[in-house]
Design a protein around this motif. Structure first.
Motif, PDB file in Angstrom:
ATOM      1  N   ILE A 110       0.835  -1.202   0.000  1.00 34.72           N
ATOM      2  CA  ILE A 110       0.000   0.000   0.000  1.00 34.72           C
ATOM      3  C   ILE A 110       0.872   1.255   0.000  1.00 34.72           C
ATOM      4  O   ILE A 110       0.644   2.191  -0.779  1.00 34.72           O
ATOM      5  CB  ILE A 110      -0.950   0.004   1.215  1.00 34.72           C
ATOM      6  N   VAL A 111       1.884   1.280   0.861  1.00 35.27           N
ATOM      7  CA  VAL A 111       2.778   2.436   0.931  1.00 35.27           C
ATOM      8  C   VAL A 111       3.575   2.579  -0.362  1.00 35.27           C
ATOM      9  O   VAL A 111       3.781   3.692  -0.862  1.00 35.27           O
ATOM     10  CB  VAL A 111       3.737   2.308   2.131  1.00 35.27           C
ATOM     11  N   ALA A 112       4.021   1.444  -0.911  1.00 38.43           N
ATOM     12  CA  ALA A 112       4.775   1.485  -2.162  1.00 38.43           C
ATOM     13  C   ALA A 112       3.924   2.067  -3.292  1.00 38.43           C
ATOM     14  O   ALA A 112       4.407   2.883  -4.091  1.00 38.43           O
ATOM     15  CB  ALA A 112       5.254   0.087  -2.530  1.00 38.43           C
ATOM     16  N   SER A 113       2.659   1.660  -3.356  1.00 44.53           N
ATOM     17  CA  SER A 113       1.752   2.192  -4.373  1.00 44.53           C
ATOM     18  C   SER A 113       1.532   3.689  -4.182  1.00 44.53           C
ATOM     19  O   SER A 113       1.504   4.461  -5.145  1.00 44.53           O
ATOM     20  CB  SER A 113       0.410   1.454  -4.337  1.00 44.53           C
ATOM     21  N   ALA A 114       1.380   4.100  -2.924  1.00 41.25           N
ATOM     22  CA  ALA A 114       1.162   5.516  -2.638  1.00 41.25           C
ATOM     23  C   ALA A 114       2.373   6.345  -3.043  1.00 41.25           C
ATOM     24  O   ALA A 114       2.233   7.409  -3.661  1.00 41.25           O
ATOM     25  CB  ALA A 114       0.855   5.708  -1.156  1.00 41.25           C
ATOM     26  N   LEU A 115       3.566   5.868  -2.686  1.00 39.93           N
ATOM     27  CA  LEU A 115       4.779   6.597  -3.040  1.00 39.93           C
ATOM     28  C   LEU A 115       4.963   6.680  -4.553  1.00 39.93           C
ATOM     29  O   LEU A 115       5.419   7.696  -5.090  1.00 39.93           O
ATOM     30  CB  LEU A 115       6.003   5.920  -2.407  1.00 39.93           C
ATOM     31  N   THR A 116       4.610   5.597  -5.247  1.00 38.98           N
ATOM     32  CA  THR A 116       4.772   5.560  -6.704  1.00 38.98           C
ATOM     33  C   THR A 116       3.737   6.415  -7.416  1.00 38.98           C
ATOM     34  O   THR A 116       4.078   7.303  -8.206  1.00 38.98           O
ATOM     35  CB  THR A 116       4.689   4.112  -7.217  1.00 38.98           C
ATOM     36  N   TYR A 117       2.447   6.149  -7.138  1.00 43.22           N
ATOM     37  CA  TYR A 117       1.370   6.769  -7.902  1.00 43.22           C
ATOM     38  C   TYR A 117       0.969   8.152  -7.399  1.00 43.22           C
ATOM     39  O   TYR A 117       0.458   8.969  -8.172  1.00 43.22           O
ATOM     40  CB  TYR A 117       0.143   5.857  -7.911  1.00 43.22           C
ATOM     41  N   LEU A 118       1.199   8.432  -6.113  1.00 49.49           N
ATOM     42  CA  LEU A 118       0.836   9.738  -5.571  1.00 49.49           C
ATOM     43  C   LEU A 118       1.991  10.734  -5.590  1.00 49.49           C
ATOM     44  O   LEU A 118       1.767  11.944  -5.573  1.00 49.49           O
ATOM     45  CB  LEU A 118       0.332   9.596  -4.130  1.00 49.49           C
ATOM     46  N   VAL A 119       3.233  10.219  -5.592  1.00 51.17           N
ATOM     47  CA  VAL A 119       4.395  11.103  -5.483  1.00 51.17           C
ATOM     48  C   VAL A 119       5.301  11.016  -6.711  1.00 51.17           C
ATOM     49  O   VAL A 119       5.425  11.983  -7.477  1.00 51.17           O
ATOM     50  CB  VAL A 119       5.209  10.789  -4.210  1.00 51.17           C
ATOM     51  N   ALA A 120       5.930   9.867  -6.912  1.00 51.00           N
ATOM     52  CA  ALA A 120       6.986   9.759  -7.924  1.00 51.00           C
ATOM     53  C   ALA A 120       6.487  10.044  -9.340  1.00 51.00           C
ATOM     54  O   ALA A 120       7.053  10.883 -10.054  1.00 51.00           O
ATOM     55  CB  ALA A 120       7.620   8.366  -7.859  1.00 51.00           C
ATOM     56  N   VAL A 121       5.432   9.349  -9.748  1.00 55.38           N
ATOM     57  CA  VAL A 121       4.947   9.487 -11.125  1.00 55.38           C
ATOM     58  C   VAL A 121       4.397  10.884 -11.407  1.00 55.38           C
ATOM     59  O   VAL A 121       4.827  11.541 -12.371  1.00 55.38           O
ATOM     60  CB  VAL A 121       3.905   8.396 -11.447  1.00 55.38           C
TER      61      VAL A 121
END
Length: 199
Positions: free
Chosen positions: A39-50
């Protein structure tokens, strides 16, 4: 607007996909090193990095228009922001189509159209807000940070929704389309209510 300038900005939008993709790939390493849960990995990827990489790269391309004498009216921000967004979405969707299973054609078409509208909205927002602030460093910095926060948040929410299943994904696909349609309707209503010249 000058066709050559529009074509140039469209191509710059396409070109911005390359550094954005590299930045997104680079962000995978620190995220992996943190060893977060899914869940955290998805948040960091889709909400922040991308969204940070993509909106940042599109912004850099939009900055190339600020010295052009053709960029002299607030609505020009919509035009040039739209061209950057269309350029980015064109290359991104082409890559997505190439790398995806072509069995679900309808899904690919819906995702491609919705993603394109999302990129157009984000580009138009950034360019419109910043159009009148290039000559003031203070307002330029504040406006840049503010508008990028808005578009990155919107982009991130869209990413999270469309990467879910069922109704959440449907809401994600519909969100930018509804916002785009609403904006057009409001703009037309405002235009129709303006008094005609000479009246």
């Amino acid at each position: 607007e000058p066709f050559g300038l529009l074509a140039k900005i469209f191509c710059l939008g396409m070109a911005s996909c390359i550094p954005a993709g590299l930045l997104e790939a680079a962000a995978e390493l620190p995220i992996a090193l943190l060893e977060p849960g899914p869940i955290v990995a998805s948040a960091l990827t889709y909400l922040v990095a991308v969204p940070l990489a993509e909106e940042g790269c599109k912004y850099v391309m939009l900055r190339t228009t600020h010295d052009n004498p053709a960029f002299d009216y607030t609505f020009d921000g919509v035009v040039y922001g739209t061209m950057v967004g269309l350029g980015f979405a064109t290359l991104e969707n082409t890559n997505y189509l190439i790398s995806s299973d072509i069995g679900d054609t309808l899904h690919l078409m819906i995702r491609g159209f919705s993603t394109g509208v999302m990129h157009v909205i984000c580009g138009a927002i950034v360019a419109t807000v910043l159009q009148g602030m290039w000559n003031s460093l203070y307002f330029r910095v504040i406006a840049t940070l503010g508008v990028l926060c808005v578009t990155i948040t919107f982009h991130g929410i869209y990413n999270i929704l469309v990467n879910q299943q069922g109704i959440a994904a449907d809401i994600g696909y519909a969100l930018p389309v509804l916002i785009g349609m609403g904006t057009i309707l409001v703009r037309r209503k405002q235009h129709s209510s303006e008094p005609e010249e000479g009246m």
